[in-house]
Design an enzyme around this catalytic site. Structure first.
Site, mmCIF file in Angstrom:
data_model
loop_
_atom_site.group_PDB
_atom_site.id
_atom_site.type_symbol
_atom_site.label_atom_id
_atom_site.label_comp_id
_atom_site.label_asym_id
_atom_site.label_seq_id
_atom_site.Cartn_x
_atom_site.Cartn_y
_atom_site.Cartn_z
ATOM 1 C CG ASP A 30 44.507 17.282 31.939
ATOM 2 O OD1 ASP A 30 44.041 18.346 32.367
ATOM 3 O OD2 ASP A 30 44.134 16.746 30.863
ATOM 4 C CG LEU A 153 41.307 31.745 40.749
ATOM 5 C CD1 LEU A 153 42.111 30.555 40.238
ATOM 6 C CD2 LEU A 153 42.020 32.436 41.893
ATOM 7 C CD GLU A 155 40.686 33.171 31.366
ATOM 8 O OE1 GLU A 155 41.337 33.546 30.375
ATOM 9 O OE2 GLU A 155 39.766 32.352 31.305
ATOM 10 C CE LYS A 207 32.646 31.133 39.496
ATOM 11 N NZ LYS A 207 33.998 31.601 39.351
ATOM 12 C CG ASN A 211 31.301 34.818 37.749
ATOM 13 O OD1 ASN A 211 32.062 35.523 38.409
ATOM 14 N ND2 ASN A 211 31.710 33.741 37.112
ATOM 15 C CB CYS A 263 33.760 33.088 33.817
ATOM 16 S SG CYS A 263 35.296 32.185 33.988
HETATM 17 C C1 UGA Z 1 35.513 36.469 36.041
HETATM 18 C C2 UGA Z 1 35.358 36.983 37.471
HETATM 19 O O1 UGA Z 1 35.801 38.337 37.553
HETATM 20 C C3 UGA Z 1 36.164 36.124 38.441
HETATM 21 O O2 UGA Z 1 35.960 36.557 39.768
HETATM 22 C C4 UGA Z 1 35.704 34.666 38.291
HETATM 23 O O3 UGA Z 1 36.445 33.797 39.127
HETATM 24 C C5 UGA Z 1 35.887 34.228 36.857
HETATM 25 O O4 UGA Z 1 35.123 35.094 35.997
HETATM 26 C C6 UGA Z 1 35.396 32.811 36.762
HETATM 27 O O5 UGA Z 1 34.202 32.560 36.963
HETATM 28 O O6 UGA Z 1 36.224 31.907 36.602
HETATM 29 P P1 UGA Z 1 37.363 36.723 34.117
HETATM 30 O O7 UGA Z 1 36.327 36.156 33.207
HETATM 31 O O8 UGA Z 1 38.733 36.170 34.076
HETATM 32 O O9 UGA Z 1 36.874 36.627 35.653
HETATM 33 O O10 UGA Z 1 37.541 38.272 33.766
HETATM 34 P P2 UGA Z 1 36.937 39.670 34.260
HETATM 35 O O11 UGA Z 1 38.056 40.551 34.613
HETATM 36 O O12 UGA Z 1 35.879 39.489 35.248
HETATM 37 O O13 UGA Z 1 36.305 40.226 32.891
HETATM 38 C C7 UGA Z 1 35.205 39.587 32.257
HETATM 39 C C8 UGA Z 1 34.725 40.411 31.086
HETATM 40 O O14 UGA Z 1 34.125 41.634 31.519
HETATM 41 C C9 UGA Z 1 35.837 40.834 30.111
HETATM 42 O O15 UGA Z 1 35.361 40.695 28.791
HETATM 43 C C10 UGA Z 1 36.097 42.289 30.451
HETATM 44 O O16 UGA Z 1 36.585 43.042 29.377
HETATM 45 C C11 UGA Z 1 34.686 42.739 30.838
HETATM 46 N N1 UGA Z 1 34.681 43.910 31.722
HETATM 47 C C12 UGA Z 1 35.153 43.818 32.995
HETATM 48 C C13 UGA Z 1 34.138 45.120 31.271
HETATM 49 O O17 UGA Z 1 33.688 45.229 30.106
HETATM 50 N N2 UGA Z 1 34.088 46.186 32.124
HETATM 51 C C14 UGA Z 1 34.567 46.112 33.392
HETATM 52 O O18 UGA Z 1 34.480 47.129 34.123
HETATM 53 C C15 UGA Z 1 35.116 44.909 33.837
#
Ligand code: UGA
Length: 446
Positions: A30, A153, A155, A207, A211, A263
């Site tokens: 880094d 992944l 978070e 990817k 998303n 993301c």
């Molecule tokens: C997301 C993707 O799920 C990962 O597969 C991807 O690798 C990552 O982006 C990335 O591009 O790095 P992340 O942003 O960590 O992961 O979190 P998610 O669990 O996907 O949630 C994203 C948002 O959607 C959150 O604000 C969550 O509250 C919301 N969400 C999720 C909902 O409102 N309803 C749901 O049913 C699921």
């Protein structure tokens, strides 16, 4: 294998730690020397369950190390990963690739023998081809293959996602590079994790498409929730009934305050822009972007109307600033938009989040940061649940009611049962379900 990971951010750090756990020797680089020094002392700059143990264990057994010296790290490596940020470019929503290209240039210049550079950062279609051309231009004396290997992944469960992925995607036109990547992911290969080996363009698009699809799906159920609120349906039952269809499935159908994080918002915007460059209109993704932005503000209207139509001079307790539970990340969190909008309408804010305070504090301005949920609600006119942390799921409702000025709860994650809230004497407002009035309707923060 010897792996160099450029970038000790969220993706780089998790990937470096997990590859070292597999038995590879990983050097994580880094440019921020303070971050490197902290990591060398075992201090992890982000909150991610399971990560600290992994980093410390592998550092101790010598399979994971950190440095600011990029040339030294890449010269010893069989594979160099690029895991630097690709934030939204100001103004147009395109992904800002300056960190990626800078890293490619520096790595290519430092390499002394044939090498594979793998782009793990989320990059638009065509980036791998451009990066490969750049690398070969910078260092024509060796062979450099650039490979796409996007991460999936989440978070809060990134370590688990890395260790047990649904699939691994590899994008390259080189058979040799594909073989090296298979070797790198051997533990997954042995577990029969599906591997999609394709050209770089398809890999890069997988990817974004994944998303954007998930973001659109969330937006779809959020709009259904709006309809449910008007027509007497219950969005959770609707989602369940839909999800039981094997073609649909039950994941990512939880209605809420709109998606946030580092993301979905940035990737949906970037995908729309990339498609525009190719002359293609992605109307569904564009609609998800717009509807999701509007939704955060419509949540503010919902809170205000739950409080009788005006929040001026009232105190609102906010539970949760992280964009989802089990992370300290508050980037593009609906909670921040909601807090700022309520403040601009004259509300005073008391706020608690188990991990998100440090990142959110500069954005939140004049608010009282509580020590826990009960401290947050003390004397407040209403409580709003924005992030579904486990510790908010079973609050002592008798205590909560006693501490609040008015028993009003706005639950933007539907983590409570309406009947239970009514029986506990709350006026309870949730998403995609009818409000219930356990106290007088006129009580609305009078
Ligand atoms: C997301 C993707 O799920 C990962 O597969 C991807 O690798 C990552 O982006 C990335 O591009 O790095 P992340 O942003 O960590 O992961 O979190 P998610 O669990 O996907 O949630 C994203 C948002 O959607 C959150 O604000 C969550 O509250 C919301 N969400 C999720 C909902 O409102 N309803 C749901 O049913 C699921």
């Amino acid at each position: 294998m010897q792996v160099a990971m450029i970038g000790a951010g969220y993706v780089g750090l998790v990937s470096a730690a997990c590859f070292s756990e597999f038995g590879h020797t990983v050097i994580c680089v880094d440019s921020d020397q303070t971050r490197v020094n902290a990591l060398l002392e075992g201090q992890i700059p982000i909150f991610e369950p399971g990560l600290e143990e992994l980093v410390v264990r592998n550092q101790e057994r010598g399979s994971l190390s950190f440095t600011g010296d990029m040339p030294k790290a890449v010269q010893q490596a069989d594979i160099v990963f690029i895991a630097v940020g690709t934030p939204s470019r100001r103004g147009d929503g395109h992904a800002d690739l300056s960190f990626v290209f800078q890293a490619i240039q520096e790595v290519a210049a430092a390499l002394q023998s044939d090498a594979i550079i793998v782009i793990k950062s989320t990059v638009p279609v065509g980036t791998v081809a451009k990066a490969e051309a750049l690398a070969r231009e910078v260092n024509g004396s060796i062979r450099i293959d650039v490979v796409s290997n996007p991460e999936f992944l989440r978070e809060g469960s990134a370590v688990e996602d890395f260790m047990r992925p649904d699939r691994i995607v590899i994008g390259t036109n080189s058979e040799d590079a594909a073989d090296v990547m298979r070797k790198l992911y051997r533990p997954h290969y042995l577990n029969e994790t599906p591997m999609v080996v394709t050209n770089p363009e398809s890999s890069e698009l997988i990817k974004y498409a994944a998303n954007a699809y998930l973001a659109s799906r969330i937006t779809f159920i959020n709009e259904m929730a709006d309809l449910c609120e008007q027509c007497g349906a219950d969005v959770q039952t609707v989602a369940k009934g839909m999800g039981l269809d094997g073609r649909i499935g039950n994941k990512f159908l939880h209605a809420g305050p709109g998606y946030g994080g580092s993301c979905f918002p940035k990737d949906t915007r970037a995908l729309v822009q990339t498609a525009k460059d190719y002359g293609v209109a992605l109307n569904i993704v564009q609609a998800a972007v717009t509807v999701n932005e509007d939704r955060k503000l419509s949540m503010v209207e919902k809170i205000i109307s739950s409080c009788g139509g005006d929040v001026r001079g009232k105190t609102i307790a906010i539970l949760g600033v992280a964009f989802k539970p089990n992370t300290d990340d508050t980037r593009e969190s609906p909670s921040l938009t909601i807090i700022q909008a309520l403040q601009s309408k004259g509300a005073k804010i008391r706020v608690f989040d188990p991990k998100g305070r440090k990142m959110a504090e500069p954005e939140v301005g004049d608010a009282y940061w509580a020590d826990d949920a009960y401290d947050a609600v003390t004397g407040a006119d209403a409580v709003v649940i924005v992030t579904e942390w486990n510790e908010f799921r079973a609050l002592d409702l008798v205590k909560l009611k006693a501490l609040l000025k008015h028993p009003i709860m706005v639950d933007l994650r539907n983590i409570y049962q309406a009947e239970e809230m009514a029986a506990s004497g709350f006026n309870y407002f949730s998403i995609g379900r009818e409000p219930v009035y356990g106290a007088s309707k006129q009580l609305l923060c009078a």
